[in-house]
Design a protein around this motif. Structure first.
Motif, PDB file in Angstrom:
ATOM      1  N   MET A 172      78.543  68.771  71.715  1.00 46.04           N
ATOM      2  CA  MET A 172      78.287  68.698  70.285  1.00 46.04           C
ATOM      3  C   MET A 172      78.460  67.275  69.764  1.00 46.04           C
ATOM      4  O   MET A 172      77.650  66.795  68.961  1.00 46.04           O
ATOM      5  CB  MET A 172      79.230  69.658  69.550  1.00 46.04           C
ATOM      6  CG  MET A 172      79.049  69.716  68.051  1.00 46.04           C
ATOM      7  SD  MET A 172      80.098  68.525  67.176  1.00 46.04           S
ATOM      8  CE  MET A 172      81.719  69.076  67.646  1.00 46.04           C
ATOM      9  N   GLU A 175      75.462  65.326  70.643  1.00 42.27           N
ATOM     10  CA  GLU A 175      74.329  65.632  69.764  1.00 42.27           C
ATOM     11  C   GLU A 175      74.400  64.808  68.475  1.00 42.27           C
ATOM     12  O   GLU A 175      73.381  64.287  68.001  1.00 42.27           O
ATOM     13  CB  GLU A 175      74.332  67.126  69.428  1.00 42.27           C
ATOM     14  CG  GLU A 175      74.033  68.041  70.605  1.00 42.27           C
ATOM     15  CD  GLU A 175      74.391  69.485  70.337  1.00 42.27           C
ATOM     16  OE1 GLU A 175      74.340  70.293  71.284  1.00 42.27           O
ATOM     17  OE2 GLU A 175      74.736  69.816  69.179  1.00 42.27           O
ATOM     18  N   SER A 182      71.799  69.286  62.123  1.00 47.22           N
ATOM     19  CA  SER A 182      72.164  70.702  62.102  1.00 47.22           C
ATOM     20  C   SER A 182      71.862  71.244  60.711  1.00 47.22           C
ATOM     21  O   SER A 182      71.392  70.516  59.835  1.00 47.22           O
ATOM     22  CB  SER A 182      73.653  70.877  62.417  1.00 47.22           C
ATOM     23  OG  SER A 182      74.453  70.499  61.292  1.00 47.22           O
ATOM     24  N   HIS A 183      72.150  72.509  60.474  1.00 41.57           N
ATOM     25  CA  HIS A 183      71.933  73.091  59.148  1.00 41.57           C
ATOM     26  C   HIS A 183      72.857  72.470  58.107  1.00 41.57           C
ATOM     27  O   HIS A 183      72.605  72.586  56.905  1.00 41.57           O
ATOM     28  CB  HIS A 183      72.141  74.607  59.192  1.00 41.57           C
ATOM     29  CG  HIS A 183      71.041  75.338  59.893  1.00 41.57           C
ATOM     30  ND1 HIS A 183      69.744  75.387  59.416  1.00 41.57           N
ATOM     31  CD2 HIS A 183      71.031  76.043  61.056  1.00 41.57           C
ATOM     32  CE1 HIS A 183      68.989  76.093  60.239  1.00 41.57           C
ATOM     33  NE2 HIS A 183      69.742  76.504  61.250  1.00 41.57           N
ATOM     34  N   THR A 185      73.496  69.209  57.967  1.00 40.10           N
ATOM     35  CA  THR A 185      73.145  67.802  57.794  1.00 40.10           C
ATOM     36  C   THR A 185      72.422  67.596  56.468  1.00 40.10           C
ATOM     37  O   THR A 185      71.342  68.157  56.251  1.00 40.10           O
ATOM     38  CB  THR A 185      72.260  67.313  58.952  1.00 40.10           C
ATOM     39  OG1 THR A 185      72.930  67.565  60.195  1.00 40.10           O
ATOM     40  CG2 THR A 185      71.970  65.834  58.826  1.00 40.10           C
ATOM     41  N   GLU A 197      79.986  69.373  59.709  1.00 36.84           N
ATOM     42  CA  GLU A 197      79.092  69.342  60.874  1.00 36.84           C
ATOM     43  C   GLU A 197      79.747  70.053  62.059  1.00 36.84           C
ATOM     44  O   GLU A 197      79.097  70.829  62.776  1.00 36.84           O
ATOM     45  CB  GLU A 197      78.769  67.892  61.253  1.00 36.84           C
ATOM     46  CG  GLU A 197      77.796  67.201  60.318  1.00 36.84           C
ATOM     47  CD  GLU A 197      76.346  67.602  60.564  1.00 36.84           C
ATOM     48  OE1 GLU A 197      76.079  68.415  61.473  1.00 36.84           O
ATOM     49  OE2 GLU A 197      75.471  67.111  59.831  1.00 36.84           O
ATOM     50  N   GLU A 200      79.734  73.881  61.589  1.00 30.47           N
ATOM     51  CA  GLU A 200      78.391  74.439  61.750  1.00 30.47           C
ATOM     52  C   GLU A 200      77.975  74.443  63.216  1.00 30.47           C
ATOM     53  O   GLU A 200      77.472  75.449  63.733  1.00 30.47           O
ATOM     54  CB  GLU A 200      77.400  73.623  60.924  1.00 30.47           C
ATOM     55  CG  GLU A 200      75.930  73.955  61.187  1.00 30.47           C
ATOM     56  CD  GLU A 200      75.569  75.381  60.835  1.00 30.47           C
ATOM     57  OE1 GLU A 200      74.649  75.921  61.482  1.00 30.47           O
ATOM     58  OE2 GLU A 200      76.213  75.959  59.933  1.00 30.47           O
ATOM     59  N   ARG A 201      78.196  73.326  63.874  1.00 33.46           N
ATOM     60  CA  ARG A 201      77.725  73.188  65.249  1.00 33.46           C
ATOM     61  C   ARG A 201      78.550  74.009  66.237  1.00 33.46           C
ATOM     62  O   ARG A 201      78.067  74.347  67.316  1.00 33.46           O
ATOM     63  CB  ARG A 201      77.741  71.714  65.652  1.00 33.46           C
ATOM     64  CG  ARG A 201      76.735  70.860  64.895  1.00 33.46           C
ATOM     65  CD  ARG A 201      76.973  69.368  65.149  1.00 33.46           C
ATOM     66  NE  ARG A 201      76.133  68.536  64.310  1.00 33.46           N
ATOM     67  CZ  ARG A 201      74.935  68.062  64.672  1.00 33.46           C
ATOM     68  NH1 ARG A 201      74.439  68.355  65.862  1.00 33.46           N
ATOM     69  NH2 ARG A 201      74.238  67.301  63.853  1.00 33.46           N
TER      70      ARG A 201
END
Length: 227
Positions: A172, A175, A182-183, A185, A197, A200-201
């Protein structure tokens, strides 16, 4: 009609008259024990024959992959998942079988640097791939920075989900460094580390002990973003 000699249990002149109740029970027990012994010997002989005559299952295939830096050759059924191959054939039991449906993340490993749920992929699909499990990240004498951070921040309780949590955390952070959004961001052109972040991740890695605040703190520490 008068009872004929030798007829079964019809009267005092029958064949049964000469057999006492105790003798009958003893004979029955002996017969049963003999039958059980023969059956056991037959099963044992069959099992031994099966074990000696099973070099490989029909349809088995050989897969070459690199696991934790070492080349491995596995002969397995095409239906075997990567998780089962790692655990049952390579004895890498750090990756846990939690739900076996890709919902808990306990089986997360890294394939060519990317995190995947190893229970949802077949081992034969990873010919030539590089697999990293929790055992390949660090050792007790030389912990990976993420492992050390989890220890410092008590990022685990029962520990069952921890191998998957750590493998997922390592991938992660990579990434985020690569700018993968991600959603959570806000600006797709500026992917930055934040607790939002991380949450979510890491949503695909469940902790039934609810150590989430400590997990986030450990990841923040390992990322060098102490706040």
């Amino acid at each position: 009609m008068p009872e004929q000699p030798g007829t079964p249990c019809g009267g005092p002149t029958s064949a049964c008259a000469a057999v006492s109740r105790r003798g009958f029970l003893a004979a029955s027990a002996a017969a049963g024990a003999g039958a059980a012994t023969l059956a056991t010997q037959a099963v044992a002989s069959s099992a031994a024959g099966d074990a000696a005559a099973q070099p490989a299952a029909p349809g088995a295939t050989t897969v070459q992959m690199t696991v934790n830096g070492a080349g491995r050759s596995l002969t397995l059924d095409p239906c075997v998942t990567l998780l089962d191959a790692l655990r049952d054939q390579l004895d890498l039991t750090g990756s846990k079988k939690g739900c076996d449906h890709g919902q808990c993340g306990a089986c997360t490993v890294l394939v060519n640097g990317r995190r995947i749920n190893s229970c949802l992929t077949l081992a034969v699909m990873h010919e030539g791939d590089s697999i990293t499990t929790i055992e390949g990240l660090g050792t007790p004498e030389a912990l990976h920075p993420m492992q050390a951070a989890f220890v410092r921040h008590d990022g685990f309780q029962c520990g069952f989900c921890t191998p998957g949590q750590i493998c997922s955390s390592v991938a992660m952070l990579q990434e985020i460094r690569q700018g993968v959004p991600s959603h959570a961001t806000a600006d797709l052109m500026q992917v930055r580390f934040s607790d939002a972040e991380v949450r979510e991740r890491m949503a695909g890695n469940l902790c039934r002990c609810a150590a989430y605040p400590n997990i986030v703190a450990a990841i923040r520490d390992a990322a060098g973003a102490r706040t």
